[in-house]
Scaffold this active site. Structure first.
Site, PDB file in Angstrom:
ATOM      1  N   LYS A 233       3.015  -2.540   3.519  1.00 48.12           N
ATOM      2  CA  LYS A 233       2.461  -2.270   2.179  1.00 48.12           C
ATOM      3  C   LYS A 233       3.010  -0.955   1.611  1.00 48.12           C
ATOM      4  O   LYS A 233       3.428  -0.903   0.459  1.00 48.12           O
ATOM      5  CB  LYS A 233       0.926  -2.223   2.273  1.00 48.12           C
ATOM      6  CG  LYS A 233       0.249  -1.931   0.941  1.00 48.12           C
ATOM      7  CD  LYS A 233      -1.178  -2.422   0.932  1.00 48.12           C
ATOM      8  CE  LYS A 233      -2.115  -1.518   1.696  1.00 48.12           C
ATOM      9  NZ  LYS A 233      -3.036  -0.777   0.814  1.00 48.12           N
TER      10      LYS A 233
ATOM     11  N   ARG B   7       6.605   1.686  -2.433  1.00 46.89           N
ATOM     12  CA  ARG B   7       7.653   2.686  -2.702  1.00 46.89           C
ATOM     13  C   ARG B   7       8.940   2.020  -3.171  1.00 46.89           C
ATOM     14  O   ARG B   7       9.625   2.543  -4.058  1.00 46.89           O
ATOM     15  CB  ARG B   7       7.904   3.532  -1.449  1.00 46.89           C
ATOM     16  CG  ARG B   7       6.753   4.524  -1.204  1.00 46.89           C
ATOM     17  CD  ARG B   7       6.734   4.961   0.253  1.00 46.89           C
ATOM     18  NE  ARG B   7       5.794   6.041   0.507  1.00 46.89           N
ATOM     19  CZ  ARG B   7       4.468   5.881   0.639  1.00 46.89           C
ATOM     20  NH1 ARG B   7       3.913   4.685   0.517  1.00 46.89           N
ATOM     21  NH2 ARG B   7       3.683   6.924   0.906  1.00 46.89           N
TER      22      ARG B   7
ATOM     23  N   SER C 128      -1.804  14.254   3.200  1.00 43.26           N
ATOM     24  CA  SER C 128      -1.868  12.963   2.522  1.00 43.26           C
ATOM     25  C   SER C 128      -0.477  12.561   2.073  1.00 43.26           C
ATOM     26  O   SER C 128       0.160  13.260   1.278  1.00 43.26           O
ATOM     27  CB  SER C 128      -2.793  13.050   1.305  1.00 43.26           C
ATOM     28  OG  SER C 128      -2.546  11.969   0.426  1.00 43.26           O
TER      29      SER C 128
ATOM     30  N   ASP D  54      -5.268   4.608   8.816  1.00 43.74           N
ATOM     31  CA  ASP D  54      -5.817   3.294   8.447  1.00 43.74           C
ATOM     32  C   ASP D  54      -6.267   2.496   9.667  1.00 43.74           C
ATOM     33  O   ASP D  54      -6.919   1.460   9.526  1.00 43.74           O
ATOM     34  CB  ASP D  54      -4.777   2.493   7.659  1.00 43.74           C
ATOM     35  CG  ASP D  54      -4.492   3.136   6.301  1.00 43.74           C
ATOM     36  OD1 ASP D  54      -5.388   3.812   5.754  1.00 43.74           O
ATOM     37  OD2 ASP D  54      -3.366   2.973   5.789  1.00 43.74           O
TER      38      ASP D  54
ATOM     39  N   LYS E  87     -11.727   6.595   1.401  1.00 42.61           N
ATOM     40  CA  LYS E  87     -10.797   5.458   1.395  1.00 42.61           C
ATOM     41  C   LYS E  87     -11.416   4.356   0.521  1.00 42.61           C
ATOM     42  O   LYS E  87     -12.296   4.616  -0.277  1.00 42.61           O
ATOM     43  CB  LYS E  87     -10.535   4.982   2.823  1.00 42.61           C
ATOM     44  CG  LYS E  87      -9.730   5.973   3.636  1.00 42.61           C
ATOM     45  CD  LYS E  87      -8.318   6.081   3.116  1.00 42.61           C
ATOM     46  CE  LYS E  87      -7.513   7.169   3.777  1.00 42.61           C
ATOM     47  NZ  LYS E  87      -6.268   7.427   3.067  1.00 42.61           N
TER      48      LYS E  87
ATOM     49  N   ARG F  64     -15.381   4.959   5.065  1.00 44.31           N
ATOM     50  CA  ARG F  64     -15.106   4.216   6.307  1.00 44.31           C
ATOM     51  C   ARG F  64     -15.811   4.804   7.521  1.00 44.31           C
ATOM     52  O   ARG F  64     -15.929   4.110   8.536  1.00 44.31           O
ATOM     53  CB  ARG F  64     -13.593   4.118   6.562  1.00 44.31           C
ATOM     54  CG  ARG F  64     -12.940   3.093   5.674  1.00 44.31           C
ATOM     55  CD  ARG F  64     -11.539   2.724   6.112  1.00 44.31           C
ATOM     56  NE  ARG F  64     -10.978   1.784   5.163  1.00 44.31           N
ATOM     57  CZ  ARG F  64      -9.691   1.720   4.826  1.00 44.31           C
ATOM     58  NH1 ARG F  64      -8.835   2.554   5.381  1.00 44.31           N
ATOM     59  NH2 ARG F  64      -9.263   0.823   3.957  1.00 44.31           N
TER      60      ARG F  64
ATOM     61  N   ARG G 243     -10.004  -3.441   5.170  1.00 45.96           N
ATOM     62  CA  ARG G 243      -9.797  -3.088   6.581  1.00 45.96           C
ATOM     63  C   ARG G 243     -11.092  -3.206   7.394  1.00 45.96           C
ATOM     64  O   ARG G 243     -11.063  -3.527   8.577  1.00 45.96           O
ATOM     65  CB  ARG G 243      -9.169  -1.697   6.718  1.00 45.96           C
ATOM     66  CG  ARG G 243      -7.740  -1.680   6.167  1.00 45.96           C
ATOM     67  CD  ARG G 243      -6.919  -0.517   6.653  1.00 45.96           C
ATOM     68  NE  ARG G 243      -5.862  -0.226   5.704  1.00 45.96           N
ATOM     69  CZ  ARG G 243      -4.641  -0.780   5.711  1.00 45.96           C
ATOM     70  NH1 ARG G 243      -4.309  -1.632   6.634  1.00 45.96           N
ATOM     71  NH2 ARG G 243      -3.753  -0.453   4.800  1.00 45.96           N
TER      72      ARG G 243
HETATM   73  C1  S3P Z   1      -0.695   5.624   2.245  1.00 46.71           C
HETATM   74  C2  S3P Z   1      -1.181   6.798   2.741  1.00 46.71           C
HETATM   75  C3  S3P Z   1      -2.522   6.923   3.330  1.00 46.71           C
HETATM   76  C4  S3P Z   1      -3.085   5.560   3.726  1.00 46.71           C
HETATM   77  C5  S3P Z   1      -2.888   4.526   2.660  1.00 46.71           C
HETATM   78  C6  S3P Z   1      -1.420   4.347   2.342  1.00 46.71           C
HETATM   79  C7  S3P Z   1       0.644   5.622   1.624  1.00 46.71           C
HETATM   80  O1  S3P Z   1      -3.390   7.517   2.382  1.00 46.71           O
HETATM   81  O2  S3P Z   1      -4.447   5.661   4.034  1.00 46.71           O
HETATM   82  O3  S3P Z   1      -3.408   3.276   3.076  1.00 46.71           O
HETATM   83  O4  S3P Z   1       1.241   4.537   1.455  1.00 46.71           O
HETATM   84  O5  S3P Z   1       1.132   6.707   1.311  1.00 46.71           O
HETATM   85  P1  S3P Z   1      -3.500   9.142   2.240  1.00 46.71           P
HETATM   86  O6  S3P Z   1      -2.151   9.621   1.879  1.00 46.71           O
HETATM   87  O7  S3P Z   1      -4.475   9.401   1.134  1.00 46.71           O
HETATM   88  O8  S3P Z   1      -3.995   9.623   3.556  1.00 46.71           O
END
Ligand code: S3P
Length: 428
Positions: free
Chosen positions: A19, A24, A164, A316, A343, A347, A389
């Site tokens: 995903k 991206r 993040s 996740d 999230k 969670r 999830r």
């Molecule tokens: C993600 C980063 C994570 C993750 C999300 C996907 C991403 O979030 O929990 O499911 O694709 O950059 P955070 O960057 O807020 O931790």
């Protein structure tokens, strides 16, 4: 849906496409100057929202079944759409897209989504983008809907308060069109798909420890992207394989980028049997997204402690660490994971109350949880709180339980892994 105890999972299958990499690829494709071919784009609700969003901004999306071809608008040429952009349930889209939009000088955009999106903070991206020169407005300065007015951006140095990948990526995308070199620092490493893809697209990008520096670019040149299997989706199958006695699974083509396999390192520490070539951390930024087949078998588990440093690398999958902890010998503790509270749902509350309702001995803390392993779970009903999830965790808990689990509180769990229940049925 109800998930009855399984007698063992066996067989081979491919993990669904990743995903994070799909989001991206679509965004960078829309920002690129030449067509970008995406092989194995994830067909799920979240990543459809991204294709709809880039279409609304002027990119052409050609859908050829297995392959999606994007003809982008370039770094600074996104169109102003007539109405708001609907991100649906996709937090990654809500956080990454404003990075590109912030650079659209003089044009304004509105981003909104479902009820869960409206509870997820965007101040963490609004503040750095404001520093770069864009104008952003959000409800209480913190929650969507988010209005972005683009500007001629300047480069910044920014230290993230919380690790993040979404926030880091947002700043890196904005930095492509800013004057000069932008540096982002994070308190702990997070997934680095954006950095790898930018490197492939010819951007001058460097990592030095926990800092990434990107120099502005004239254009992105990314001919093709092959999306690897999603390690986070595979984690649900792996957990089922490890927990249900008699199981033996081969999961093909899983992305094993070091920043995505924190869960597998934790599971191996718990003595879980998962064979495969995980990427090692080298300190170098690479353009590749390595994949491996994973061979999973049932076996006894030991409790473990997950500290803050490891959290972003398994963010996740932490609900699954709690589920594994119910079956492990001793205690399993997760600390420094307060991000779980913002999230798709809270969670920490969802996992703790959900698993306790199935018979677990589990306590919530402000920043995580601790579970005392009791050798198994009785079963019962779990409320997924609208969170895909948590729903998938409930399904796996059902297969491994003594009496089965009913998952309620969700309309569709197909935001990241649409074929999940079919895949489970095939393996059981
Ligand atoms: C993600 C980063 C994570 C993750 C999300 C996907 C991403 O979030 O929990 O499911 O694709 O950059 P955070 O960057 O807020 O931790």
């Amino acid at each position: 849906m109800r998930f009855e105890p399984a007698r063992g999972l066996s067989g081979e299958l491919q993990a669904p496409p990743d995903k994070s990499v799909s989001h991206r690829a679509a965004l960078l494709g829309a920002m690129a100057s030449e067509p970008v071919r995406i092989d194995r784009y994830l067909r799920a609700a979240d990543t459809h929202s991204t294709l709809d969003a880039v279409r609304a901004l002027g990119a052409l999306v050609e859908d050829h079944g297995d392959e999606v071809v994007l003809r982008g608008c370039g770094l600074r040429e996104a169109n102003e759409p007539e109405g708001p952009i609907d991100v649906g349930n996709a937090g990654t889209l809500m956080r990454l897209l404003p990075g590109w939009l912030a650079a659209q000088d003089g044009r304004a955009f509105m981003l909104d989504g479902d009820d869960s999106i409206r509870r997820r903070p965007v101040d963490r991206i609004a503040e750095p983008l404001r520093q770069m020169g864009a104008e952003l407005e959000a409800t209480d300065r913190r929650y969507p809907p988010l209005r972005v007015r683009g500007a001629h951006l300047r480069a910044i140095s920014w230290e993230l308060a919380v690790a993040s990948a979404q926030v880091k990526s947002c700043i890196l995308l904005a930095a492509l069109a800013a004057d000069g070199a932008t540096t982002v620092g994070e308190p702990a490493r997070s997934r680095d798909h954006t950095e790898r893809m930018l490197l492939r697209a010819g951007v001058s990008i460097h990592r030095h420890g926990r800092h990434v520096t990107v120099v502005n670019a004239d254009e992105l040149l990314l001919d093709g992207v092959r999306v690897p299997g999603d390690a986070s989706s595979a984690a649900f199958l792996i957990t089922a394989g490890v927990l249900v006695p008699g199981s033996r699974l081969l999961i093909g083509d899983v992305g094993v980028n070091w920043t995505r396999v924190g869960f597998l390192r934790i599971l191996r520490r718990m003595q879980g049997i998962v064979l495969g070539d995980l990427e090692e951390e080298t300190g170098e930024l690479t353009a590749e997204e390595p994949v491996s087949d994973l061979d999973v078998a049932h076996g006894a588990l030991e409790g473990t402690v997950v500290e803050a440093e490891e959290v972003p690398l398994a963010i996740d999958e932490l609900p699954l660490v709690a589920l594994l902890g119910c079956f492990a010998e001793g205690e399993t503790v997760v600390r420094g994971a307060q991000e779980l509270r913002v999230k798709e749902s809270d969670r920490i509350a969802g996992v703790v109350e959900g698993l306790r309702g199935l018979g677990a001995e589990i306590e919530a803390t402000d920043d995580g949880f601790s579970v005392r392993g009791t050798g198994g779970l009785k079963g019962g009903t779990i409320d997924a709180r609208g969170d895909h999830r948590l729903a998938m965790m409930g399904a796996v808990a059902g297969l491994a339980s003594r009496e089965g689990v009913e998952v309620v509180g969700i309309e569709t769990a197909a935001v990241s892994y649409p074929g999940f229940t079919d895949d489970l049925a095939r393996l059981c």
